[in-house]
Design an enzyme around this catalytic site. Sequence first.
Site: not given
Length: 401
Positions: A149, A212, A284-285, A331, A334
Amino acid sequence: MEILVLNLGSSSIKFKLFDMKENKPLASGLAEKIGEEIGQLKIKSHLHHNEQELKEKLVIKDHASGLLMIRENLTKMGIIKDFNQIDAIGHRVVQGGDKFHAPILVNEKVMQEIGKLSILAPLHNPANLAGIEFVQKAHPHIPQIAVFDTAFHATMPSYAYMYALPYELYEKYQIRRYGFHGTSHHYVAKEAAKFLNTAYEEFNAISLHLGNGSSAAAIQKGKSVDTSMGLTPLEGLIMGTRCGDIDPTVVEYIAQCADKSLEEVMKILNYESGLKGICGDNDARNIEARKEKGDKQAKLAFEMCAYRIKKYIGAYMAVLKKVDAIIFTAGLGENYSALRESVCEGLEDLGIALHKPTNDNPGNGLVDLSQPDAKVKVLLIPTDEELEIALQAKEIAEKLK
């Protein structure tokens, strides 16, 4: 050539099996809640002639048990005839430290070094190593490639990765900025250059991996020259449960005021801060729904998050001087149009201008979200870290034949 990509977390295993003739997935899945009272196994076949999905709740004792279940079901579901037909296995390894600047064929020495680097990634590297050790014992003839990574950020200059601490702390303990999400930043940058018909070696971009866990990367001539995460993934942007940049003295101050141990304070910074710390939620929603209803804490969390990203864009534009594209991925990047809009708002003088109708309804795949005459393109690019790991593993595996 068939390549299996494994990503072992502290209590999960994600996998994707690719047919590298067309870079298409044959299967994907997840074993989660490993070591807990009840776990879950999900495997999905992507074969046109054999579309099926397995979902099962069961006890998954440890990572080795999870890998055995995945191996068994890949053959049972008819996705592969025999596990030994897999040509190579690519492992996501979180921390490569100063040792690993590129993907590498795994051997005993590499395994030892990954183990030593666990001090810098205590939750992730031991799990990554567990996957490598399982394959080494069960299928020693299958080549394994470790993809780090941190590797993409190995090109950062020392003035970008060093902390202004006594230099001996770097020499003794390797305390420096390493950065993360490198595989994702690398993948979307290549996709962006291709889309804009620009030679990757000449491509400059600011990549925003927003999930996240979130990070920004400054990419100059196809190479990472700076990134927001540091020694660990705690530094930088405001994240789901992580605080991002703070005054280091805050740690001592919390410990004194709240009578907390260092371990307890670090737990707060990693798991109880960020969006969750400000408004009690890291989904987030939910935050967006609450914000629309006038919830002040949700609005504050959203504004803080967008503001921090905007600050990094400004800083990286100063570093890069010329920017071809701003890339939103992962996440939130996008799927969260309101966040993209807030981040780009007011940046018109820097050549960044969103086309609102496209941003609100971008559809699927890679999308140009910018106004036609915008100097800097704003791109939404779905990341595919597993495919990037598979491509890097393939490059090494082919040389062995």
